[in-house]
Design a protein around this motif. Sequence first.
Motif, PDB file in Angstrom:
ATOM      1  N   LYS A 115       0.839  -1.208   0.000  1.00 36.74           N
ATOM      2  CA  LYS A 115       0.000   0.000   0.000  1.00 36.74           C
ATOM      3  C   LYS A 115       0.873   1.257   0.000  1.00 36.74           C
ATOM      4  N   VAL A 116       0.442   2.249  -0.759  1.00 35.17           N
ATOM      5  CA  VAL A 116       1.188   3.505  -0.847  1.00 35.17           C
ATOM      6  C   VAL A 116       1.046   4.267   0.469  1.00 35.17           C
ATOM      7  N   LEU A 117       2.180   4.593   1.099  1.00 37.40           N
ATOM      8  CA  LEU A 117       2.182   5.415   2.313  1.00 37.40           C
ATOM      9  C   LEU A 117       2.456   6.878   1.969  1.00 37.40           C
ATOM     10  N   ARG A 118       3.263   7.066   0.918  1.00 38.41           N
ATOM     11  CA  ARG A 118       3.604   8.421   0.496  1.00 38.41           C
ATOM     12  C   ARG A 118       3.871   8.406  -1.005  1.00 38.41           C
ATOM     13  N   GLY A 119       3.366   9.391  -1.728  1.00 38.24           N
ATOM     14  CA  GLY A 119       3.505   9.477  -3.173  1.00 38.24           C
ATOM     15  C   GLY A 119       4.853  10.022  -3.573  1.00 38.24           C
ATOM     16  N   PRO A 120       5.061  10.218  -4.826  1.00 33.30           N
ATOM     17  CA  PRO A 120       4.075  10.396  -5.886  1.00 33.30           C
ATOM     18  C   PRO A 120       3.435   9.116  -6.432  1.00 33.30           C
ATOM     19  N   ALA A 121       3.928   7.941  -6.087  1.00 34.90           N
ATOM     20  CA  ALA A 121       3.287   6.719  -6.601  1.00 34.90           C
ATOM     21  C   ALA A 121       1.830   6.703  -6.152  1.00 34.90           C
ATOM     22  N   ALA A 122       0.939   6.299  -7.043  1.00 31.51           N
ATOM     23  CA  ALA A 122      -0.493   6.278  -6.718  1.00 31.51           C
ATOM     24  C   ALA A 122      -1.032   4.866  -6.582  1.00 31.51           C
ATOM     25  N   ARG A 123      -0.356   3.892  -7.170  1.00 28.94           N
ATOM     26  CA  ARG A 123      -0.834   2.507  -7.136  1.00 28.94           C
ATOM     27  C   ARG A 123       0.038   1.667  -6.207  1.00 28.94           C
ATOM     28  N   PRO A 124      -0.547   0.653  -5.577  1.00 27.71           N
ATOM     29  CA  PRO A 124       0.238  -0.199  -4.665  1.00 27.71           C
ATOM     30  C   PRO A 124       1.201  -1.114  -5.425  1.00 27.71           C
ATOM     31  N   LEU A 125       2.180  -1.623  -4.710  1.00 28.08           N
ATOM     32  CA  LEU A 125       3.070  -2.637  -5.290  1.00 28.08           C
ATOM     33  C   LEU A 125       2.293  -3.939  -5.408  1.00 28.08           C
ATOM     34  N   PRO A 126       2.358  -4.626  -6.549  1.00 24.06           N
ATOM     35  CA  PRO A 126       1.690  -5.928  -6.654  1.00 24.06           C
ATOM     36  C   PRO A 126       2.257  -6.926  -5.641  1.00 24.06           C
ATOM     37  N   VAL A 127       1.358  -7.701  -5.051  1.00 20.93           N
ATOM     38  CA  VAL A 127       1.738  -8.711  -4.061  1.00 20.93           C
ATOM     39  C   VAL A 127       1.672 -10.083  -4.730  1.00 20.93           C
ATOM     40  N   TYR A 128       2.644 -10.948  -4.429  1.00 17.55           N
ATOM     41  CA  TYR A 128       2.695 -12.277  -5.032  1.00 17.55           C
ATOM     42  C   TYR A 128       2.381 -13.344  -3.989  1.00 17.55           C
ATOM     43  N   LEU A 129       2.061 -14.516  -4.499  1.00 18.00           N
ATOM     44  CA  LEU A 129       1.790 -15.663  -3.629  1.00 18.00           C
ATOM     45  C   LEU A 129       3.105 -16.265  -3.156  1.00 18.00           C
ATOM     46  N   VAL A 130       3.136 -16.669  -1.906  1.00 12.60           N
ATOM     47  CA  VAL A 130       4.308 -17.324  -1.335  1.00 12.60           C
ATOM     48  C   VAL A 130       3.870 -18.692  -0.836  1.00 12.60           C
ATOM     49  N   SER A 131       4.623 -19.713  -1.187  1.00 13.88           N
ATOM     50  CA  SER A 131       4.358 -21.042  -0.638  1.00 13.88           C
ATOM     51  C   SER A 131       5.686 -21.699  -0.299  1.00 13.88           C
TER      52      SER A 131
END
Length: 146
Positions: A115-131
């Motif tokens: 999740k974005v805490l501070r910009g300028p980025a507006a979109r979150p980082l994609p999260v991947y599956l971990v197994s």
Amino acid sequence: MASTRRQFLNRVLAAGVAAISAYIIYPVLRFLTPPQFALGEQETVVAATTDELKPNSAKFFKFQDKPAVLVRLPDGSYKALSAKCTHLGCTVSFESRKDDFLCECHGSEFDLNGKVLRGPAARPLPVYLVSIRGDKIYVSAGKQAA
Ligand code: FES
């Protein structure tokens, strides 16, 4: 003699029609046949082994030709995210003191869920599956179950 010339012309014409038909039909068939899988969507990589990361540390690796990061949380669980900043694509760094990711290009910050805490980025980082299977930690595309 005339018959031979006619046969020759018929063969040349038939070969030309066959070549043009193949030239038209092959791309149509390729278009209508779906690929077996979309490139990159089903990729799974071994990001680390279970003895590689101490709690509150991170390891960067390549996933689908892009930078990704595997983080071992203080409780021993793992998170994997894209490490490519969603602003202009710089690679983020892991800030273990603050438990977040910092992009040094323009100062964006992301939490451990991307999740974005501070910009300028507006979109979150994609999260991947971990197994985890055996002593290997696998990362694959898709959202991590909450
Ligand atoms: Fe990350 Fe601009 S590229 S903040």
